[in-house]
Design an enzyme around this catalytic site. Structure first.
Site, PDB file in Angstrom:
ATOM      1  N   ILE A  11      24.640  25.142  10.686  1.00 17.03           N
ATOM      2  CA  ILE A  11      24.151  25.038   9.310  1.00 17.03           C
ATOM      3  C   ILE A  11      22.735  24.484   9.426  1.00 17.03           C
ATOM      4  CG2 ILE A  11      25.316  22.774   9.051  1.00 17.03           C
ATOM      5  CD1 ILE A  11      25.500  23.329   6.034  1.00 17.03           C
ATOM      6  N   SER A  12      21.771  25.179   8.822  1.00 14.80           N
ATOM      7  CA  SER A  12      20.358  24.799   8.975  1.00 14.80           C
ATOM      8  C   SER A  12      20.087  23.436   8.350  1.00 14.80           C
ATOM      9  CB  SER A  12      19.457  25.834   8.304  1.00 14.80           C
ATOM     10  OG  SER A  12      19.599  27.076   8.925  1.00 14.80           O
TER      11      SER A  12
END
Length: 213
Positions: free
Chosen positions: A60-61
């Protein structure tokens, strides 16, 4: 895990300090609790400005990068958006508060299944999740007003550029997966493509084909 008022305030302050200043982008990010998208022993770090591991070897960025990409995409209320690389579903959830319709494609069936359930529980009914090879876009729904890619290619994929409307915007990381990549904003004008480099980033590589799980 869900956030409290102080966590939300600190989270939004951190975004602003990294250059996410667009009111609509911030408003959408305020509506989406990142804690809902981080599972397992990284839950406690959900509100830190860092990328975190998720299932299927993906990430997840970090929130500031999500914010900068959302800001650069400049989604309008009537827009139809394509996202390549659903991942945790966090970016698609944010886009759902800005766009009329979001189509998100991922090659990992496990991730798309989890996201479908999560979007349903969050009442996000304008997001369609598809398991497939996003590098070829989604021809049956083209053209798109906005396209966002959350995996790095060496060049913007041709099929995606062809599925972008004139006047449309695509935001994606470009570069080799083991080197520094650049976040690029591509605008399709009547005279061709206009490229604007935003900042250095690091994303997982864009891989063709559908994963085994």
């Amino acid at each position: 895990m869900t956030w409290d008022a102080e966590q939300k305030m600190q989270f939004l302050f951190a975004l602003r300090s990294k250059g996410v200043t667009d009111a609509r982008a911030l408003g959408a990010m305020e509506k989406v609790d990142r804690g809902m998208f981080v599972k397992g022993h990284f839950e406690a770090r959900a509100y830190e400005d860092m990328p975190l591991p998720i299932a299927s070897g993906q990430t997840i960025s970090q929130p500031s990068v999500v914010g900068l990409m959302t800001q650069a995409l400049n989604v309008q209320p009537r827009d139809k958006v394509l996202e390549v690389g659903t991942g945790s579903g966090y970016q698609a959830a944010i886009l759902s508060h800005l766009a009329r319709r979001v189509y998100t494609v991922d090659r990992h069936r496990r991730l798309t299944r989890e996201c479908e359930k999560l979007f349903e529980s969050l009442d996000l009914h304008n997001v369609t999740v598809i398991t497939g090879d996003g590098s070829f876009g989604l021809a049956e729904q083209a053209p798109f007003d906005r396209i966002i890619v959350t995996a790095a290619a060496e060049d913007p994929p041709g099929p995606l550029l062809s599925q972008l409307k004139e006047g449309g915007i695509m935001v994606l990381p470009v570069g080799q997966s083991d080197a520094v990549q650049s976040l690029i904003k591509v605008t399709k004008t009547p005279d061709g493509l206009d490229y604007h480099e935003l900042c250095p980033v690091r994303f997982v590589p864009l891989i063709e084909g559908v994963a085994q799980e």
